[in-house]
Design an enzyme around this catalytic site. Structure first.
Site, PDB file in Angstrom:
ATOM      1  N   ASN A 235      41.670  33.537  29.290  1.00 36.37           N
ATOM      2  CA  ASN A 235      43.008  33.531  29.658  1.00 36.37           C
ATOM      3  C   ASN A 235      43.601  32.632  29.513  1.00 36.37           C
ATOM      4  O   ASN A 235      44.758  32.101  30.180  1.00 36.37           O
ATOM      5  CB  ASN A 235      42.725  34.165  30.985  1.00 36.37           C
ATOM      6  CG  ASN A 235      42.553  35.619  30.978  1.00 36.37           C
ATOM      7  OD1 ASN A 235      43.091  36.271  30.103  1.00 36.37           O
ATOM      8  ND2 ASN A 235      41.545  36.020  32.478  1.00 36.37           N
TER       9      ASN A 235
ATOM     10  N   HIS B 180      41.386  32.591  45.952  1.00 34.32           N
ATOM     11  CA  HIS B 180      41.313  33.926  45.654  1.00 34.32           C
ATOM     12  C   HIS B 180      39.967  34.522  45.097  1.00 34.32           C
ATOM     13  O   HIS B 180      39.955  34.296  44.142  1.00 34.32           O
ATOM     14  CB  HIS B 180      42.295  33.955  44.663  1.00 34.32           C
ATOM     15  CG  HIS B 180      43.332  35.566  44.336  1.00 34.32           C
ATOM     16  ND1 HIS B 180      43.363  36.520  45.661  1.00 34.32           N
ATOM     17  CD2 HIS B 180      42.765  36.570  42.883  1.00 34.32           C
ATOM     18  CE1 HIS B 180      43.448  37.926  44.710  1.00 34.32           C
ATOM     19  NE2 HIS B 180      43.453  37.879  43.737  1.00 34.32           N
TER      20      HIS B 180
ATOM     21  N   ARG C  93      46.877  42.357  52.445  1.00 36.50           N
ATOM     22  CA  ARG C  93      45.500  43.438  52.776  1.00 36.50           C
ATOM     23  C   ARG C  93      44.609  42.732  54.051  1.00 36.50           C
ATOM     24  O   ARG C  93      44.560  44.376  54.733  1.00 36.50           O
ATOM     25  CB  ARG C  93      44.162  42.898  51.476  1.00 36.50           C
ATOM     26  CG  ARG C  93      44.849  43.549  50.164  1.00 36.50           C
ATOM     27  CD  ARG C  93      43.738  42.901  48.975  1.00 36.50           C
ATOM     28  NE  ARG C  93      43.987  43.475  47.611  1.00 36.50           N
ATOM     29  CZ  ARG C  93      44.496  43.065  46.687  1.00 36.50           C
ATOM     30  NH1 ARG C  93      43.553  42.538  46.589  1.00 36.50           N
ATOM     31  NH2 ARG C  93      43.948  44.225  45.870  1.00 36.50           N
TER      32      ARG C  93
ATOM     33  N   GLY D  62      54.361  39.487  30.165  1.00 39.47           N
ATOM     34  CA  GLY D  62      53.404  40.485  30.867  1.00 39.47           C
ATOM     35  C   GLY D  62      53.470  41.640  31.086  1.00 39.47           C
ATOM     36  O   GLY D  62      54.133  41.551  32.188  1.00 39.47           O
ATOM     37  N   SER D  63      53.787  43.620  30.271  1.00 39.68           N
ATOM     38  CA  SER D  63      54.184  44.251  30.784  1.00 39.68           C
ATOM     39  C   SER D  63      53.360  44.731  30.622  1.00 39.68           C
ATOM     40  O   SER D  63      53.546  46.395  30.796  1.00 39.68           O
ATOM     41  CB  SER D  63      55.635  44.522  30.262  1.00 39.68           C
ATOM     42  OG  SER D  63      54.709  45.104  28.522  1.00 39.68           O
TER      43      SER D  63
END
Length: 310
Positions: free
Chosen positions: A95, A175, A151, A9-10
């Site tokens: 996904n 997450h 974060r 994945g770029s």
């Protein structure tokens, strides 16, 4: 021989991960994507930065999984964003299919690799990757806790005016909005964070950390975070390749720890050359346990949807 890191994945997260990994000289990089020209262009562009920045590694952009053979690390960032009219179930299925395709092609070519998942929904996609690869569970993990804790640490630094380098913070759980920040295990220079920040302000910081990804999405309007997610992924790559034995939170497969079984869930681990070398069980109080149970239920519901969809 140099280590080899393949990033599938770029997009922004994948290419920025390549950037951080190259800057740290962690190994040679293969940047793969299904779109012809994108990984080749981004890979070449990053490679051409090497003489300026002085990092000495090879960077290859490709559309062929054959180029990923014998990787030490496989990072998967490929995934589809949720589109208007798309249900949560639709997104999970899309996904999951992407993840199975990536892993089924990459894993057989690199049977000794460690797999780091970055696509969402993170905990469920890591579970899919473990099943699709057949790898030992300690060599398949998800990147979430490193980002979430970064974060949290950033917001604590903003509130107190101290260096982020002196802040240590721990989060657990799935997450997203159901993550479980643990102020009791958060310190500034070894001093409990509660000595610096009052309960109400700390609660607000915890809430902001939970919604950190959404805050950036709202600001960008047409995208999501990528600098910090990529940096978090690179930290995990470094911990494995340099056998650093880092104590950091990752999405790990649980077999009874914290009372949870057959689930990928964010917990503190020792991360080194063997992948997840140890899962650390913290002594949680009643309130923390309740939050953890709630978070686990949210992750489990996504897994149930996944299993229903097949």
């Amino acid at each position: 021989m140099r280590k080899k890191i393949s990033i599938i994945g770029s997009g922004f997260v994948g290419s920025t991960t390549a950037h951080w990994v190259a800057a740290k000289e962690l190994g040679d990089i293969v940047l793969l994507d299904i779109v012809e020209g994108i990984p080749q262009g981004k890979g070449l562009d990053l490679y051409e930065a090497a003489p300026i920045e002085g990092f000495d590694c090879k960077i290859l952009g490709t559309n062929s999984y054959a180029d990923t053979a014998d990787s030490d690390i496989i990072v998967v960032t490929s995934g589809a964003p949720r589109k208007p009219g798309m249900s949560r179930e639709d997104l999970i299925k899309v996904n999951a299919d992407i993840t199975r395709s990536c892993i089924s092609q990459a894993a057989p070519l690199s049977p000794n690799a460690v797999i780091i998942m970055v696509n969402n929904p993170l905990d469920a996609m890591t579970y899919v990757a473990a099943e699709a690869s057949g790898f030992p569970k300690e060599r398949v993990m998800g990147q979430a806790g490193v980002l979430d804790s970064a974060r949290y640490r950033t917001f604590i630094a903003m509130e107190t005016g101290v260096s982020v380098e002196d802040i240590q913070a721990m989060l657990m759980g799935g997450h997203g909005d159901e993550m479980v920040p643990l102020p009791r295990f958060s310190t500034i220079g070894g001093i409990p964070v509660t000595e610096f920040i009052g309960p109400e302000r700390l609660a607000a910081i915890v809430d902001r950390a939970r919604k950190g990804g959404g805050e950036i999405v709202n600001l960008l309007k047409t995208g999501s975070a990528y600098y910090a997610p990529a940096a978090a992924t690179a930290q995990m790559v470094e911990a494995v390749l340099k056998d650093k034995k880092r104590v950091i939170p990752v999405a790990a497969y649980l077999t009874g720890q914290y009372g949870l079984n057959d689930i990928y869930f964010g917990v503190p681990v020792i991360l080194g050359a063997g992948g997840i070398e140890k899962i650390i069980e913290l002594p949680l109080n009643e309130e923390e346990t309740a939050l953890l149970t709630k978070s686990a239920s949210a992750v489990r519901s996504t897994l149930d949807i996944l299993k229903t969809l097949g």
